[in-house]
Write a protein that holds these residues in place. Structure first.
Motif, PDB file in Angstrom:
ATOM      1  N   LEU A 111       0.835  -1.200   0.000  1.00  0.00           N
ATOM      2  CA  LEU A 111       0.000   0.000   0.000  1.00  0.00           C
ATOM      3  C   LEU A 111       0.870   1.252   0.000  1.00  0.00           C
ATOM      4  CD1 LEU A 111      -2.771  -1.169   2.496  1.00  0.00           C
ATOM      5  CD2 LEU A 111      -2.803  -1.240  -0.018  1.00  0.00           C
ATOM      6  N   HIS A 112       1.997   1.196   0.705  1.00  0.00           N
ATOM      7  CA  HIS A 112       2.944   2.315   0.698  1.00  0.00           C
ATOM      8  C   HIS A 112       3.528   2.498  -0.706  1.00  0.00           C
ATOM      9  CE1 HIS A 112       6.882   4.292   1.349  1.00  0.00           C
ATOM     10  NE2 HIS A 112       6.162   5.031   2.165  1.00  0.00           N
ATOM     11  N   ASP A 113       3.891   1.400  -1.353  1.00  0.00           N
ATOM     12  CA  ASP A 113       4.424   1.475  -2.722  1.00  0.00           C
ATOM     13  C   ASP A 113       3.404   2.055  -3.697  1.00  0.00           C
ATOM     14  OD1 ASP A 113       6.917   0.512  -2.039  1.00  0.00           O
ATOM     15  OD2 ASP A 113       6.530  -1.536  -2.741  1.00  0.00           O
ATOM     16  N   ILE A 114       2.138   1.704  -3.516  1.00  0.00           N
ATOM     17  CA  ILE A 114       1.087   2.243  -4.385  1.00  0.00           C
ATOM     18  C   ILE A 114       1.055   3.762  -4.288  1.00  0.00           C
ATOM     19  CG2 ILE A 114      -1.421   2.411  -4.719  1.00  0.00           C
ATOM     20  CD1 ILE A 114      -1.513  -0.618  -3.961  1.00  0.00           C
ATOM     21  N   LYS A 115       1.165   4.283  -3.076  1.00  0.00           N
ATOM     22  CA  LYS A 115       1.189   5.738  -2.894  1.00  0.00           C
ATOM     23  C   LYS A 115       2.396   6.354  -3.595  1.00  0.00           C
ATOM     24  CE  LYS A 115      -1.360   5.726   1.422  1.00  0.00           C
ATOM     25  NZ  LYS A 115      -1.318   5.915   2.866  1.00  0.00           N
ATOM     26  N   LEU A 116       3.550   5.708  -3.471  1.00  0.00           N
ATOM     27  CA  LEU A 116       4.752   6.206  -4.139  1.00  0.00           C
ATOM     28  C   LEU A 116       4.581   6.205  -5.656  1.00  0.00           C
ATOM     29  CD1 LEU A 116       7.605   4.490  -2.066  1.00  0.00           C
ATOM     30  CD2 LEU A 116       6.837   6.878  -1.946  1.00  0.00           C
ATOM     31  N   ILE A 117       3.977   5.156  -6.186  1.00  0.00           N
ATOM     32  CA  ILE A 117       3.743   5.061  -7.631  1.00  0.00           C
ATOM     33  C   ILE A 117       2.787   6.159  -8.075  1.00  0.00           C
ATOM     34  CG2 ILE A 117       2.751   3.656  -9.487  1.00  0.00           C
ATOM     35  CD1 ILE A 117       3.730   1.164  -7.848  1.00  0.00           C
ATOM     36  N   GLN A 118       1.730   6.385  -7.322  1.00  0.00           N
ATOM     37  CA  GLN A 118       0.766   7.426  -7.682  1.00  0.00           C
ATOM     38  C   GLN A 118       1.419   8.799  -7.704  1.00  0.00           C
ATOM     39  OE1 GLN A 118      -2.150   6.479  -4.657  1.00  0.00           O
ATOM     40  NE2 GLN A 118      -3.414   5.316  -6.113  1.00  0.00           N
ATOM     41  N   ILE A 119       2.267   9.074  -6.740  1.00  0.00           N
ATOM     42  CA  ILE A 119       2.991  10.352  -6.706  1.00  0.00           C
ATOM     43  C   ILE A 119       3.902  10.461  -7.924  1.00  0.00           C
ATOM     44  CG2 ILE A 119       4.785  11.647  -5.458  1.00  0.00           C
ATOM     45  CD1 ILE A 119       3.484  10.468  -2.842  1.00  0.00           C
ATOM     46  N   TYR A 120       4.608   9.378  -8.234  1.00  0.00           N
ATOM     47  CA  TYR A 120       5.508   9.364  -9.382  1.00  0.00           C
ATOM     48  C   TYR A 120       4.729   9.601 -10.683  1.00  0.00           C
ATOM     49  CZ  TYR A 120       8.698   7.559 -12.932  1.00  0.00           C
ATOM     50  OH  TYR A 120       9.485   7.412 -14.044  1.00  0.00           O
ATOM     51  N   LEU A 121       3.636   8.884 -10.876  1.00  0.00           N
ATOM     52  CA  LEU A 121       2.850   9.029 -12.106  1.00  0.00           C
ATOM     53  C   LEU A 121       2.280  10.451 -12.236  1.00  0.00           C
ATOM     54  CD1 LEU A 121       1.004   5.592 -12.223  1.00  0.00           C
ATOM     55  CD2 LEU A 121       2.877   6.370 -13.699  1.00  0.00           C
ATOM     56  N   ALA A 122       1.836  11.021 -11.125  1.00  0.00           N
ATOM     57  CA  ALA A 122       1.327  12.398 -11.155  1.00  0.00           C
ATOM     58  C   ALA A 122       2.434  13.375 -11.540  1.00  0.00           C
ATOM     59  CB  ALA A 122       0.745  12.764  -9.788  1.00  0.00           C
ATOM     60  N   SER A 123       3.640  13.143 -11.036  1.00  0.00           N
ATOM     61  CA  SER A 123       4.758  14.038 -11.380  1.00  0.00           C
ATOM     62  C   SER A 123       5.141  13.898 -12.854  1.00  0.00           C
ATOM     63  CB  SER A 123       5.964  13.758 -10.488  1.00  0.00           C
ATOM     64  OG  SER A 123       6.608  12.552 -10.857  1.00  0.00           O
ATOM     65  N   GLN A 124       4.980  12.713 -13.427  1.00  0.00           N
ATOM     66  CA  GLN A 124       5.295  12.498 -14.845  1.00  0.00           C
ATOM     67  C   GLN A 124       4.275  13.201 -15.739  1.00  0.00           C
ATOM     68  OE1 GLN A 124       8.236  10.811 -15.909  1.00  0.00           O
ATOM     69  NE2 GLN A 124       8.515  11.254 -13.748  1.00  0.00           N
ATOM     70  N   GLN A 125       3.038  13.276 -15.300  1.00  0.00           N
ATOM     71  CA  GLN A 125       2.000  13.943 -16.089  1.00  0.00           C
ATOM     72  C   GLN A 125       2.219  15.443 -16.128  1.00  0.00           C
ATOM     73  OE1 GLN A 125      -1.647  12.619 -14.273  1.00  0.00           O
ATOM     74  NE2 GLN A 125      -1.802  10.861 -15.639  1.00  0.00           N
ATOM     75  N   MET A 126       2.867  15.990 -15.115  1.00  0.00           N
ATOM     76  CA  MET A 126       3.105  17.426 -15.052  1.00  0.00           C
ATOM     77  C   MET A 126       4.249  17.856 -15.952  1.00  0.00           C
ATOM     78  SD  MET A 126       2.634  18.132 -11.016  1.00  0.00           S
ATOM     79  CE  MET A 126       1.207  19.091 -10.615  1.00  0.00           C
ATOM     80  N   LYS A 127       5.058  16.901 -16.396  1.00  0.00           N
ATOM     81  CA  LYS A 127       6.229  17.245 -17.230  1.00  0.00           C
ATOM     82  C   LYS A 127       5.812  17.570 -18.641  1.00  0.00           C
ATOM     83  CE  LYS A 127       9.741  14.790 -14.670  1.00  0.00           C
ATOM     84  NZ  LYS A 127      10.775  13.783 -14.693  1.00  0.00           N
TER      85      LYS A 127
END
Length: 139
Positions: free
Chosen positions: A123-139
Motif C-alpha cells: 500500500l505504501h508502494d502504491i502511494k509512491l507510484i501514484q505520486i511518481y505518475l502524477a509528477s510524470q504527467q506534469m512534465k
C-alpha cells in the motif's frame, strides 16, 4: 539497491532478454521511485526449468503453493498471480516497459498486483507510484 546497482545485478545474471521480466521493487528502483533490497523476476517455463537444473539456484515452495527459485536476494517465479490478480507471463511481457534492454513490469500493472497483495508495504508502494505518475504527467 539503487538503479545502477540493480542493472549491474540483473546483467550479471546473463538471462535471455526475452524470457524474463522484473517485477516488484526492482520496477520501482529502475525509475528512481525507491531503492530495493531484492530482485523479483518472472520467467518463462523454459527458463525456469533451465535455472532449476543448475546448481546455482535453490528451490522452494511459496506459501501459495507455487514454486520459486532463489539465489541470495534474487527470486524467480513462473508468475505473480493471486486470486484477485491474473496476468499471463506473455501479457506481462507485451505490456512491459524497457530499460537498458531489460523488461520491467509497467507501473499500472504493478499497482494492481500490489493492491491484490494488500500488505502494508504494498500500500505504501502504491502511494509512491501514484505520486511518481502524477509528477510524470506534469512534465
Amino acid at each position: 539497491m539503487n538503479k545502477q546497482q540493480l542493472l549491474k545485478e540483473i546483467h550479471q545474471l546473463e538471462l535471455p532478454k526475452k524470457e524474463y521480466i522484473i517485477v516488484g521493487g526492482g520496477s520501482l528502483a529502475i525509475r528512481g521511485i525507491r531503492n530495493t533490497n531484492d530482485i523479483d523476476i518472472v520467467v518463462t517455463p523454459k527458463l525456469f526449468e533451465k535455472l532449476q537444473t543448475s546448481n546455482e539456484w535453490s528451490y522452494k515452495v511459496r506459501p501459495n503453493g507455487k514454486p520459486k527459485l532463489y539465489k541470495g536476494f534474487i527470486e524467480v517465479y513462473l508468475d505473480v498471480n493471486t486470486a484477485d490478480f491474473q496476468r499471463s507471463t506473455a501479457w506481462l511481457f507485451e505490456n512491459a516497459d524497457i530499460f537498458d534492454q531489460i523488461q520491467f513490469i509497467d507501473l499500472h500493472t504493478l499497482m494492481q498486483l500490489k493492491q491484490s497483495y494488500g500488505r502494508e508495504k504494498d500500500l505504501h508502494d502504491i502511494k509512491l507510484i501514484q505520486i511518481y505518475l502524477a509528477s510524470q504527467q506534469m512534465k
